[in-house]
Design a protein around this motif. Structure first.
Motif, PDB file in Angstrom:
ATOM      1  N   ASN A 197       0.816  -1.196   0.000  1.00  0.00           N
ATOM      2  CA  ASN A 197       0.000   0.000   0.000  1.00  0.00           C
ATOM      3  C   ASN A 197       0.859   1.259   0.000  1.00  0.00           C
ATOM      4  O   ASN A 197       0.601   2.206  -0.754  1.00  0.00           O
ATOM      5  N   ALA A 198       1.896   1.270   0.850  1.00  0.00           N
ATOM      6  CA  ALA A 198       2.769   2.440   0.935  1.00  0.00           C
ATOM      7  C   ALA A 198       3.522   2.662  -0.365  1.00  0.00           C
ATOM      8  O   ALA A 198       3.678   3.807  -0.829  1.00  0.00           O
ATOM      9  N   ARG A 223       1.008   3.883  -3.194  1.00  0.00           N
ATOM     10  CA  ARG A 223       0.554   5.253  -2.956  1.00  0.00           C
ATOM     11  C   ARG A 223       1.698   6.251  -3.132  1.00  0.00           C
ATOM     12  O   ARG A 223       1.452   7.433  -3.383  1.00  0.00           O
ATOM     13  N   SER A 246       2.188  -0.478  10.677  1.00  0.00           N
ATOM     14  CA  SER A 246       1.806   0.429   9.596  1.00  0.00           C
ATOM     15  C   SER A 246       2.934   1.401   9.284  1.00  0.00           C
ATOM     16  O   SER A 246       3.260   1.648   8.115  1.00  0.00           O
ATOM     17  N   SER A 247       3.558   1.941  10.321  1.00  0.00           N
ATOM     18  CA  SER A 247       4.645   2.890  10.121  1.00  0.00           C
ATOM     19  C   SER A 247       5.887   2.211   9.554  1.00  0.00           C
ATOM     20  O   SER A 247       6.592   2.785   8.709  1.00  0.00           O
ATOM     21  N   ALA A 282       5.241   1.602   5.976  1.00  0.00           N
ATOM     22  CA  ALA A 282       5.302   2.887   5.282  1.00  0.00           C
ATOM     23  C   ALA A 282       6.730   3.422   5.201  1.00  0.00           C
ATOM     24  O   ALA A 282       7.056   4.210   4.311  1.00  0.00           O
ATOM     25  N   GLU A 323       9.596  10.356   2.589  1.00  0.00           N
ATOM     26  CA  GLU A 323       8.426   9.562   2.966  1.00  0.00           C
ATOM     27  C   GLU A 323       8.819   8.484   3.970  1.00  0.00           C
ATOM     28  O   GLU A 323       8.058   8.157   4.892  1.00  0.00           O
ATOM     29  N   ALA A 354       7.431   7.812   7.806  1.00  0.00           N
ATOM     30  CA  ALA A 354       7.068   6.509   8.343  1.00  0.00           C
ATOM     31  C   ALA A 354       7.905   6.156   9.563  1.00  0.00           C
ATOM     32  O   ALA A 354       7.413   5.537  10.506  1.00  0.00           O
TER      33      ALA A 354
END
Length: 415
Positions: free
Chosen positions: A24-25, A28, A145-146, A149, A266, A270
């Motif tokens: 996902n990361a 995106r 999640s982080s 990411a 980015e 994250a």
């Protein structure tokens, strides 16, 4: 319920999140950057990313309602397989149809899927862990999640800069397919509830129940949500638009290097989320939810060095470092704040409609994002050469909002 936090099922949820969120990361990161590289327009970038948020806003409440009435594992599996199919479709069509339309539709689908997906993940936590473990479990999910990411944009930036967009698409597609296969083996306790009066009537009633709970039984959650909307509008949206635009189009950096550096920036965002998630878990017993407003104030204050640097320095690398460090600080504090809020909501919400309440929270908090993305896309376009003014405006409004509403968060510990 098992007192051990890392049961087989919770561990599978965590591993599935690592793989899925990595993809996902990366996707995106790559798709909007590809658009920005092709057009160089912050207004177009902001408009497209704003459109991408609309399905997420619309589908979050649907995801929450479904999460309370359908096995949450099945939702995760189906949506991960569907995401892999969407990426496959994009990779096959990108050279055959209008790229702007295809990219906009693809991002809308990806954000919409994520909007429907996340309520299922968050709502599964109370079914898998004990109440006293909610803070630790939420901390782990946010940390994962982080971490994903962090790795996603960095590796995505390197891969994109070296080989272009297509290899990034194939890697992400594999990630979602693998995550879906892994999630098939998760067992989440589930009790089927009867649907009365048709699916649309049931959905309307469920949504109304969750709104009523937030407004009447826990009004402090509703007040806090309004503050979060304001922060999303004036601060989060600014960072989302400013970071890629400043690094790749404004700062004095070579093109290929700028794309890689944006990936690292980015990654720093994250990393801030990772540090915040770990801190929330380690210091869970010391973090008073009533003081969460102070974290929002720190987020707002962290914006001012970014604007000052752009106004006073012409060094591309110096500005890049300062912007990256400030964004890291914003992410640390905002992640701790998110974990605190989610743990509070899970503790105060009955199990039978926690998915709906979380979905409403996601939906309302996201409503400001598309407006903010469009606003800052236009502002940066209008303020070429004085981008620092847009950033300072964002910091000032966010600080005023955070200070004036700090008392709302104090109410979380008393109501």
């Amino acid at each position: 319920m098992n007192k051990n936090l890392f049961t087989k099922d919770f561990t599978l949820v965590v591993l599935g999140q690592i793989i899925s969120l990595f993809g996902n990361a990366a996707i995106r990161f790559a798709l909007p950057l590809y658009l920005l590289n092709m057009t160089g327009s912050s207004a177009l970038y902001g408009t497209v990313t704003a459109c991408a948020f609309i399905p997420a806003i619309l589908l979050s409440p649907v995801g929450g309602i479904v999460a309370d009435r359908v096995n949450k594992r099945n939702i995760m599996v189906i949506l991960d397989f569907f995401t892999a199919a969407v990426i496959l479709g994009f990779s096959l069509l990108m050279d055959r149809v209008n790229l702007l339309v295809l990219l906009t539709v693809t991002l809308m689908l990806l954000y919409g899927i994520a909007g429907a997906y996340q309520p299922s993940v968050q709502a599964s936590i109370p079914a898998l862990v004990d109440q006293e473990q909610f803070m630790a479990a939420n901390s782990i999910i946010n940390t994962i999640s982080s971490f994903a990411a962090l790795i996603g944009p960095v590796l995505g930036g390197v891969l994109y800069s070296a080989y272009g967009l297509r290899p990034v698409l194939w890697v992400c597609m594999i990630c979602f397919a693998l995550s879906a296969v892994m999630e098939i083996f998760i067992q989440i306790p589930f009790e089927r509830r009867q649907v009365q009066g048709g699916i649309w009537r049931t959905a309307k009633m469920d949504f109304a129940d969750s709104i009523r709970f937030i407004r009447k039984e826990k009004p402090v959650i509703g007040k806090a949500l309004l503050v979060i909307c304001g922060i999303n509008l004036f601060l989060a949206a600014m960072i989302m638009v400013a970071l890629p635009y400043l690094v790749t189009e404004v700062l004095d950096l070579p093109g290929a290097q700028a794309n890689r550096l944006y990936g690292f920036a980015e990654g720093a965002l994250a990393a801030g989320g990772l540090a915040g998630g770990i801190s929330a878990g380690v210091f869970a017993d010391r973090l008073a939810v009533g003081k969460a407003g102070n974290l929002v104030i720190i987020c707002a204050l962290s914006v001012f060095p970014m604007g000052a640097s752009l106004a006073l320095s012409s060094s591309g690398m110096l500005n890049y470092v300062i912007i990256t460090v400030c964004c890291f600080a914003v992410m640390v504090c905002s992640t701790i704040f998110t974990v605190q809020m989610m743990s509070f909501v899970q503790t105060e919400t009955p199990q039978d409609f926690i998915g709906k309440v979380i979905a409403v929270i996601f939906t309302v908090s996201m409503c400001a994002q598309p407006v903010g993305n469009t606003l800052y896309g236009i502002l940066f376009e209008l303020c070429k050469g004085i981008e620092f003014a847009v950033i300072l405006f964002s910091g000032l409004v966010s600080l005023i909002l955070a200070v004036s509403t700090r008392s709302i968060f104090k109410g979380l510990s008393t109501e």
